[in-house]
Write a protein that holds these residues in place. Sequence first.
Motif, PDB file in Angstrom:
ATOM      1  N   GLN A 168      -0.100   1.232   1.753  1.00  0.00           N
ATOM      2  CA  GLN A 168       0.097   1.155   0.309  1.00  0.00           C
ATOM      3  C   GLN A 168       1.535   1.469  -0.070  1.00  0.00           C
ATOM      4  O   GLN A 168       2.194   2.299   0.556  1.00  0.00           O
ATOM      5  CB  GLN A 168      -0.822   2.141  -0.422  1.00  0.00           C
ATOM      6  CG  GLN A 168      -2.268   1.744  -0.393  1.00  0.00           C
ATOM      7  CD  GLN A 168      -3.062   2.597  -1.352  1.00  0.00           C
ATOM      8  OE1 GLN A 168      -2.908   3.805  -1.385  1.00  0.00           O
ATOM      9  NE2 GLN A 168      -3.904   1.952  -2.135  1.00  0.00           N
ATOM     10  N   TRP A 169       1.983   0.801  -1.129  1.00  0.00           N
ATOM     11  CA  TRP A 169       3.311   1.013  -1.679  1.00  0.00           C
ATOM     12  C   TRP A 169       3.171   1.540  -3.103  1.00  0.00           C
ATOM     13  O   TRP A 169       2.322   1.070  -3.863  1.00  0.00           O
ATOM     14  CB  TRP A 169       4.096  -0.288  -1.691  1.00  0.00           C
ATOM     15  CG  TRP A 169       4.468  -0.739  -0.313  1.00  0.00           C
ATOM     16  CD1 TRP A 169       3.735  -1.551   0.507  1.00  0.00           C
ATOM     17  CD2 TRP A 169       5.627  -0.379   0.413  1.00  0.00           C
ATOM     18  NE1 TRP A 169       4.383  -1.716   1.708  1.00  0.00           N
ATOM     19  CE2 TRP A 169       5.564  -1.013   1.671  1.00  0.00           C
ATOM     20  CE3 TRP A 169       6.742   0.410   0.124  1.00  0.00           C
ATOM     21  CZ2 TRP A 169       6.541  -0.878   2.633  1.00  0.00           C
ATOM     22  CZ3 TRP A 169       7.733   0.542   1.078  1.00  0.00           C
ATOM     23  CH2 TRP A 169       7.627  -0.108   2.323  1.00  0.00           C
ATOM     24  N   THR A 170       4.007   2.508  -3.444  1.00  0.00           N
ATOM     25  CA  THR A 170       4.003   3.042  -4.798  1.00  0.00           C
ATOM     26  C   THR A 170       5.431   3.062  -5.341  1.00  0.00           C
ATOM     27  O   THR A 170       6.403   3.104  -4.581  1.00  0.00           O
ATOM     28  CB  THR A 170       3.454   4.485  -4.863  1.00  0.00           C
ATOM     29  OG1 THR A 170       4.324   5.357  -4.142  1.00  0.00           O
ATOM     30  CG2 THR A 170       2.033   4.569  -4.324  1.00  0.00           C
ATOM     31  N   ARG A 184       7.385   5.487  -8.048  1.00  0.00           N
ATOM     32  CA  ARG A 184       7.214   6.740  -8.782  1.00  0.00           C
ATOM     33  C   ARG A 184       8.384   6.946  -9.744  1.00  0.00           C
ATOM     34  O   ARG A 184       9.547   6.828  -9.351  1.00  0.00           O
ATOM     35  CB  ARG A 184       7.152   7.907  -7.813  1.00  0.00           C
ATOM     36  CG  ARG A 184       6.931   9.231  -8.496  1.00  0.00           C
ATOM     37  CD  ARG A 184       6.850  10.337  -7.486  1.00  0.00           C
ATOM     38  NE  ARG A 184       6.501  11.590  -8.125  1.00  0.00           N
ATOM     39  CZ  ARG A 184       6.446  12.734  -7.507  1.00  0.00           C
ATOM     40  NH1 ARG A 184       6.698  12.780  -6.201  1.00  0.00           N
ATOM     41  NH2 ARG A 184       6.140  13.817  -8.158  1.00  0.00           N
ATOM     42  N   ASP A 236      -3.205  -3.451  -9.644  1.00  0.00           N
ATOM     43  CA  ASP A 236      -2.451  -2.219  -9.419  1.00  0.00           C
ATOM     44  C   ASP A 236      -3.167  -1.016 -10.036  1.00  0.00           C
ATOM     45  O   ASP A 236      -4.069  -1.169 -10.851  1.00  0.00           O
ATOM     46  CB  ASP A 236      -1.050  -2.330 -10.018  1.00  0.00           C
ATOM     47  CG  ASP A 236      -0.216  -3.441  -9.388  1.00  0.00           C
ATOM     48  OD1 ASP A 236      -0.522  -3.846  -8.245  1.00  0.00           O
ATOM     49  OD2 ASP A 236       0.730  -3.909 -10.041  1.00  0.00           O
ATOM     50  N   VAL A 272       3.073   7.089 -11.484  1.00  0.00           N
ATOM     51  CA  VAL A 272       3.026   6.442 -10.175  1.00  0.00           C
ATOM     52  C   VAL A 272       2.237   5.138 -10.298  1.00  0.00           C
ATOM     53  O   VAL A 272       1.096   5.125 -10.767  1.00  0.00           O
ATOM     54  CB  VAL A 272       2.362   7.354  -9.114  1.00  0.00           C
ATOM     55  CG1 VAL A 272       2.300   6.652  -7.763  1.00  0.00           C
ATOM     56  CG2 VAL A 272       3.113   8.673  -9.003  1.00  0.00           C
ATOM     57  N   THR A 296       0.665   2.219  -8.030  1.00  0.00           N
ATOM     58  CA  THR A 296       0.291   1.780  -6.686  1.00  0.00           C
ATOM     59  C   THR A 296       0.176   0.267  -6.737  1.00  0.00           C
ATOM     60  O   THR A 296      -0.601  -0.279  -7.536  1.00  0.00           O
ATOM     61  CB  THR A 296      -1.036   2.426  -6.237  1.00  0.00           C
ATOM     62  OG1 THR A 296      -0.882   3.845  -6.273  1.00  0.00           O
ATOM     63  CG2 THR A 296      -1.402   1.982  -4.827  1.00  0.00           C
TER      64      THR A 296
END
Length: 177
Positions: free
Chosen positions: A15-17, A19, A91, A109, A111
Motif C-alpha cells: 500500500q501507498w499513502t 500523509r 482510496d 492520510v 491510502t
Amino acid sequence: MDAVRHGVLNRFGEQWTIRFQRELGHPPDRVWSALTDRGELAIWFPTGVVGDWSVGASLSFPFPDAAFPAMHGTVLQLREPRVLEYTWGPDTLLYRLEAGGTGTHLDFVVTLEELGSAARDGAGWHEALDLLETVLDGAQRWPLGQRWAELAPSYRAAFGPDASTIGPPAQWSAPEA
C-alpha cells in the motif's frame, strides 16, 4: 514550495499513502465542522458528500456539474471530534485531529489504490487542504483546480515517475516538469 505543507509519499507493504500534516489555528470542534458539514465541505472538498456520518454508512460523492460519475464510499471510523475515516472511491481518507498549541494539529492520510495517481492526488489534496484553511479562516476561496497546475510539478518531482503515470482531469492540465 513549503516543505512542511507538502504531502509525503510512504509505502507500507503493497500500500501507498500520502500523509499531510497541518497546524490549523482553530479548535478541533471547529475543524471537525469543516470536515463534516455539507455546506463547508462544498467550499473545499473536491466532490459533494451525500449520506450519514455514522460508522458503516454508505456515502456518495457526486462531482460538481456531474463532470464525472459519482464515486461511492463507506464510513469506517467516526470518533467526534478526533477521527474520521472513510473510503472515497477506491482510496481511503483518514483525518486525525489533536488539540495543541493555538489550535488543532491535522494529520491527513490518503491510502491510494494505485501508486501512479500519487503525484496527481498529492497536488489535489494539497490544494484541497489549502482551501480547507480558507474555510476555517473565512478568507476568499478560489475555484478548486486553479492551483493544481502550480503544485503538480513539485509533486511529480518529489514522488517520481512511477507515481506520476495517471494524469489530471483535462481542465486541470499542467505543464510537464
